[in-house]
Write a protein that holds these residues in place. Structure first.
Motif, PDB file in Angstrom:
ATOM      1  N   SER A  29      40.531  28.647  13.141  1.00 39.89           N
ATOM      2  CA  SER A  29      41.019  30.025  13.140  1.00 39.89           C
ATOM      3  C   SER A  29      42.226  30.179  14.067  1.00 39.89           C
ATOM      4  CB  SER A  29      39.905  30.961  13.591  1.00 39.89           C
ATOM      5  OG  SER A  29      40.401  32.273  13.779  1.00 39.89           O
ATOM      6  N   ASN A  30      43.203  30.998  13.643  1.00 45.08           N
ATOM      7  CA  ASN A  30      44.371  31.276  14.484  1.00 45.08           C
ATOM      8  C   ASN A  30      44.248  32.608  15.223  1.00 45.08           C
ATOM      9  OD1 ASN A  30      44.826  33.229  12.517  1.00 45.08           O
ATOM     10  ND2 ASN A  30      46.975  32.652  12.164  1.00 45.08           N
ATOM     11  N   LYS A  31      43.077  33.257  15.185  1.00 47.90           N
ATOM     12  CA  LYS A  31      42.939  34.581  15.778  1.00 47.90           C
ATOM     13  C   LYS A  31      43.212  34.581  17.279  1.00 47.90           C
ATOM     14  CE  LYS A  31      39.824  37.523  14.602  1.00 47.90           C
ATOM     15  NZ  LYS A  31      38.519  38.176  14.323  1.00 47.90           N
ATOM     16  N   SER A  32      42.671  33.613  17.996  1.00 48.47           N
ATOM     17  CA  SER A  32      42.898  33.566  19.448  1.00 48.47           C
ATOM     18  C   SER A  32      44.370  33.352  19.756  1.00 48.47           C
ATOM     19  CB  SER A  32      42.056  32.453  20.080  1.00 48.47           C
ATOM     20  OG  SER A  32      40.678  32.746  19.981  1.00 48.47           O
ATOM     21  N   TYR A  33      45.031  32.515  18.954  1.00 48.79           N
ATOM     22  CA  TYR A  33      46.454  32.271  19.150  1.00 48.79           C
ATOM     23  C   TYR A  33      47.260  33.542  18.905  1.00 48.79           C
ATOM     24  CZ  TYR A  33      51.124  30.304  18.523  1.00 48.79           C
ATOM     25  OH  TYR A  33      52.473  30.041  18.624  1.00 48.79           O
ATOM     26  N   LEU A  34      46.923  34.284  17.855  1.00 48.25           N
ATOM     27  CA  LEU A  34      47.629  35.535  17.568  1.00 48.25           C
ATOM     28  C   LEU A  34      47.405  36.564  18.675  1.00 48.25           C
ATOM     29  CD1 LEU A  34      47.016  35.949  13.709  1.00 48.25           C
ATOM     30  CD2 LEU A  34      49.043  35.039  14.880  1.00 48.25           C
ATOM     31  N   HIS A  35      46.189  36.613  19.206  1.00 50.49           N
ATOM     32  CA  HIS A  35      45.923  37.523  20.328  1.00 50.49           C
ATOM     33  C   HIS A  35      46.765  37.139  21.546  1.00 50.49           C
ATOM     34  CE1 HIS A  35      41.708  38.545  18.563  1.00 50.49           C
ATOM     35  NE2 HIS A  35      42.663  39.274  18.030  1.00 50.49           N
ATOM     36  N   GLY A  36      46.923  35.828  21.759  1.00 54.33           N
ATOM     37  CA  GLY A  36      47.750  35.364  22.865  1.00 54.33           C
ATOM     38  C   GLY A  36      49.213  35.750  22.679  1.00 54.33           C
ATOM     39  N   LEU A  37      49.705  35.632  21.435  1.00 57.22           N
ATOM     40  CA  LEU A  37      51.081  36.039  21.150  1.00 57.22           C
ATOM     41  C   LEU A  37      51.282  37.524  21.434  1.00 57.22           C
ATOM     42  CD1 LEU A  37      51.908  34.212  17.767  1.00 57.22           C
ATOM     43  CD2 LEU A  37      52.886  33.734  20.021  1.00 57.22           C
ATOM     44  N   GLU A  38      50.297  38.326  21.050  1.00 53.30           N
ATOM     45  CA  GLU A  38      50.380  39.762  21.268  1.00 53.30           C
ATOM     46  C   GLU A  38      50.375  40.079  22.765  1.00 53.30           C
ATOM     47  OE1 GLU A  38      50.892  43.674  20.170  1.00 53.30           O
ATOM     48  OE2 GLU A  38      50.975  41.861  18.917  1.00 53.30           O
ATOM     49  N   ALA A  39      49.553  39.348  23.515  1.00 50.94           N
ATOM     50  CA  ALA A  39      49.506  39.561  24.965  1.00 50.94           C
ATOM     51  C   ALA A  39      50.837  39.191  25.617  1.00 50.94           C
ATOM     52  CB  ALA A  39      48.372  38.739  25.570  1.00 50.94           C
ATOM     53  N   PHE A  40      51.436  38.085  25.166  1.00 53.63           N
ATOM     54  CA  PHE A  40      52.747  37.685  25.691  1.00 53.63           C
ATOM     55  C   PHE A  40      53.779  38.777  25.425  1.00 53.63           C
ATOM     56  CE2 PHE A  40      53.208  32.921  26.587  1.00 53.63           C
ATOM     57  CZ  PHE A  40      51.923  32.833  27.100  1.00 53.63           C
ATOM     58  N   LYS A  41      53.723  39.320  24.200  1.00 46.92           N
ATOM     59  CA  LYS A  41      54.687  40.340  23.796  1.00 46.92           C
ATOM     60  C   LYS A  41      54.541  41.595  24.654  1.00 46.92           C
ATOM     61  CE  LYS A  41      56.157  42.983  19.715  1.00 46.92           C
ATOM     62  NZ  LYS A  41      55.890  43.224  18.254  1.00 46.92           N
ATOM     63  N   LYS A  42      53.288  42.026  24.871  1.00 45.56           N
ATOM     64  CA  LYS A  42      53.058  43.234  25.670  1.00 45.56           C
ATOM     65  C   LYS A  42      53.515  43.053  27.108  1.00 45.56           C
ATOM     66  CE  LYS A  42      49.174  45.105  23.005  1.00 45.56           C
ATOM     67  NZ  LYS A  42      47.714  45.439  23.032  1.00 45.56           N
ATOM     68  N   GLN A  43      53.401  41.837  27.613  1.00 46.90           N
ATOM     69  CA  GLN A  43      53.770  41.565  29.001  1.00 46.90           C
ATOM     70  C   GLN A  43      55.239  41.195  29.146  1.00 46.90           C
ATOM     71  OE1 GLN A  43      51.038  38.556  30.358  1.00 46.90           O
ATOM     72  NE2 GLN A  43      49.254  39.713  29.659  1.00 46.90           N
ATOM     73  N   GLY A  44      55.960  41.149  28.003  1.00 43.55           N
ATOM     74  CA  GLY A  44      57.382  40.812  28.039  1.00 43.55           C
ATOM     75  C   GLY A  44      57.657  39.365  28.380  1.00 43.55           C
ATOM     76  N   VAL A  45      56.683  38.493  28.082  1.00 38.00           N
ATOM     77  CA  VAL A  45      56.823  37.063  28.382  1.00 38.00           C
ATOM     78  C   VAL A  45      57.413  36.355  27.173  1.00 38.00           C
ATOM     79  CG1 VAL A  45      55.606  34.952  29.017  1.00 38.00           C
ATOM     80  CG2 VAL A  45      54.865  37.159  29.952  1.00 38.00           C
ATOM     81  N   ASP A  46      58.442  35.526  27.416  1.00 35.24           N
ATOM     82  CA  ASP A  46      59.028  34.759  26.322  1.00 35.24           C
ATOM     83  C   ASP A  46      58.126  33.583  25.944  1.00 35.24           C
ATOM     84  OD1 ASP A  46      61.280  36.374  26.244  1.00 35.24           O
ATOM     85  OD2 ASP A  46      62.346  35.156  27.747  1.00 35.24           O
ATOM     86  N   GLY A  47      58.339  33.086  24.730  1.00 36.37           N
ATOM     87  CA  GLY A  47      57.599  31.912  24.293  1.00 36.37           C
ATOM     88  C   GLY A  47      56.261  32.260  23.676  1.00 36.37           C
ATOM     89  N   ALA A  48      55.375  31.289  23.657  1.00 31.46           N
ATOM     90  CA  ALA A  48      54.071  31.449  23.028  1.00 31.46           C
ATOM     91  C   ALA A  48      53.023  30.693  23.828  1.00 31.46           C
ATOM     92  CB  ALA A  48      54.117  30.922  21.587  1.00 31.46           C
ATOM     93  N   PRO A  49      51.778  31.121  23.762  1.00 34.44           N
ATOM     94  CA  PRO A  49      50.723  30.441  24.522  1.00 34.44           C
ATOM     95  C   PRO A  49      50.476  29.025  23.997  1.00 34.44           C
ATOM     96  CG  PRO A  49      49.769  32.047  23.013  1.00 34.44           C
ATOM     97  CD  PRO A  49      51.254  32.261  22.973  1.00 34.44           C
ATOM     98  N   ASN A  50      49.987  28.183  24.869  1.00 34.70           N
ATOM     99  CA  ASN A  50      49.601  26.839  24.438  1.00 34.70           C
ATOM    100  C   ASN A  50      48.433  26.923  23.469  1.00 34.70           C
ATOM    101  OD1 ASN A  50      51.508  25.545  26.072  1.00 34.70           O
ATOM    102  ND2 ASN A  50      50.116  25.544  27.843  1.00 34.70           N
ATOM    103  N   ASP A  51      48.470  26.114  22.445  1.00 35.11           N
ATOM    104  CA  ASP A  51      47.370  26.056  21.483  1.00 35.11           C
ATOM    105  C   ASP A  51      47.385  24.671  20.845  1.00 35.11           C
ATOM    106  OD1 ASP A  51      45.463  28.122  19.719  1.00 35.11           O
ATOM    107  OD2 ASP A  51      46.163  26.372  18.596  1.00 35.11           O
TER     108      ASP A  51
END
Length: 415
Positions: free
Chosen positions: A224-246
């Motif tokens: 499942s990619n759900k945890s990865y998508l949640h991480g992307l959303e969290a990065f976006k809300k926090q204004g962090v560039d890039g993507a979480p490790n997965d």
């Protein structure tokens, strides 16, 4: 049950029937149109060398100990379970005498209710559950032959399947997929492909001929990619560039992930979050598999985690009435699997009661076919009793396990 037992005695070894004529003696087309339902349990995969549930638990324990020793969350969960059974049931257990399904049921309840609070790690489970799922996937993968080295009965089964057939499997393995790929028969792993998504209903795309396989308990190569998508959303809300490790979805496509479904889907369809891996050898070649496969725990409580796969179940209470065959292979219907008992009861009742005496597509419905491995009278009687809702005047039973002879039995016409 008296009349059933007499009939059962006649039927247990009745394995071959004339496929060339129907019950009226009229010549039939050599190629069956399909529209049959096949249900696969663990007994379907055993001849390919796949482990039984009893074999999985001690091997999981060995691998966890090899990775982390005996001081870890998995072993602490085992000790908690041993203490619980002793104080609640008066049962003395040791790490070697635990039943995997009962232990996983305990963990499933603990996780589903969030009893561990902040230590509830993910949607896949708490720490002990994650260990079990990862290593179950690895063990089963290691025991699965390549698509060119399966026993011949799997290729024969795949060859005889029609593109109009539906296979419901309760297994995590990829034996059937590999057999179908070997013989060059197309398949899909979801109920329907859509051509267009509508406001109230979707338009089904039926332009492709393919066997439908529904893996009700998930698969060792699904993630499942759900945890990865949640991480992307969290990065976006926090204004962090890039993507979480997965390890799957942000790892330079190391394992070749691709969607389980294709074509347009509803935005809230849980199947769009599931991906398969092409390079499954590379993934499970890791000493410690880096992600948790989408499989339901081997427990009595697995249905509480069925939400991602609920689309696989939709409408099955009405199935069977207009099908031409129902076969169950290697599934002994354990007493705790009430959800499967209800489903099979509905399918088989519909099948044996509706349109039994009239031909459909110029074919009469075949007898229900039940294949299992039972070596003595007690075991055979137990199987018949488990499936007591079957009308055995309209069913045939084969108890020598899945084999080439069993394939002939399954696809032969009883009427």
């Amino acid at each position: 049950m008296g009349s059933r037992k007499k009939l059962k005695g006649k039927r247990l070894k009745q394995a071959f029937f004339d496929i060339s004529k129907n019950k009226e003696g009229i010549e039939l087309s050599k190629e069956h149109p399909g529209f049959r339902i096949f249900v696969l349990g663990a007994g379907f995969s055993v001849p390919a060398g796949l482990p039984t549930a009893a074999e999985l638990y001690p091997e999981v324990v060995r691998r966890v100990e090899g990775l982390l020793g005996k001081d870890n969350r998995f072993h602490r969960a085992i000790q908690d379970y041993i203490d619980y059974r002793k104080r609640s049931d008066g049962v003395d257990l040791s790490i070697d005498t635990i039943d995997l399904e009962e232990f996983m049921s305990y963990l499933d309840i603990e996780h589903f209710l969030g009893l561990e609070g902040g230590d509830t790690l993910s949607e896949h489970g708490n720490a002990a559950q994650l260990f079990v799922k990862r290593f179950i996937g690895q063990i089963i993968h290691e025991r699965t032959p390549s698509k060119d080295l399966l026993p011949d009965e799997y290729y024969e089964f795949a060859e005889k399947l029609s593109v109009n057939d539906i296979v419901i499997t309760l297994n995590y393995d990829v034996v059937l997929e590999r057999a179908l790929e070997h013989v060059g028969k197309p398949y899909r792993l979801f109920p329907h492909r859509y051509g267009k998504i509508g406001d109230g209903a979707n338009i089904v795309d039926d332009s492709r001929d393919e066997v439908t396989i529904l893996k009700l308990h998930g698969s060792l190569d699904w993630f499942s990619n759900k945890s990865y998508l949640h991480g992307l959303e969290a990065f976006k809300k926090q204004g962090v560039d890039g993507a979480p490790n997965d390890p799957i979805f942000n790892n330079n496509d190391k394992y070749g992930h691709f969607p389980l479904v294709d074509g347009p889907r509803n935005e809230d369809d849980p199947l769009i979050n599931i991906y398969r891996l092409k390079n499954i050898d590379r993934f499970y070649g890791n000493f410690d598999p880096p992600a948790v496969p989408m499989i339901l725990s081997p427990s009595h409580m697995k249905i509480v985690y069925a939400n991602p796969f609920l689309d696989f179940w939709w409408g099955w209470g009405h199935a069977g009435g207009m099908n031409l065959g129902v076969s169950i292979i290697g599934f002994s219907l354990p007493l705790h699997d009430d959800y499967l008992r209800i489903c099979l009861y509905r399918i088989i009742s519909n099948f044996q009661k509706v349109a039994w005496e009239q031909p459909l597509l110029d074919w009469y419905k075949n007898h229900v076919k039940l294949v299992d491995y039972r070596t003595d009278t007690k075991g055979k009687d137990e199987l018949i009793e488990r499936y007591r809702f079957i009308d055995y005047d309209k069913a045939d039973v084969y108890t020598d396990g899945f084999s080439m002879d069993a394939v002939e039995f399954l696809f032969s016409q009883s009427r």
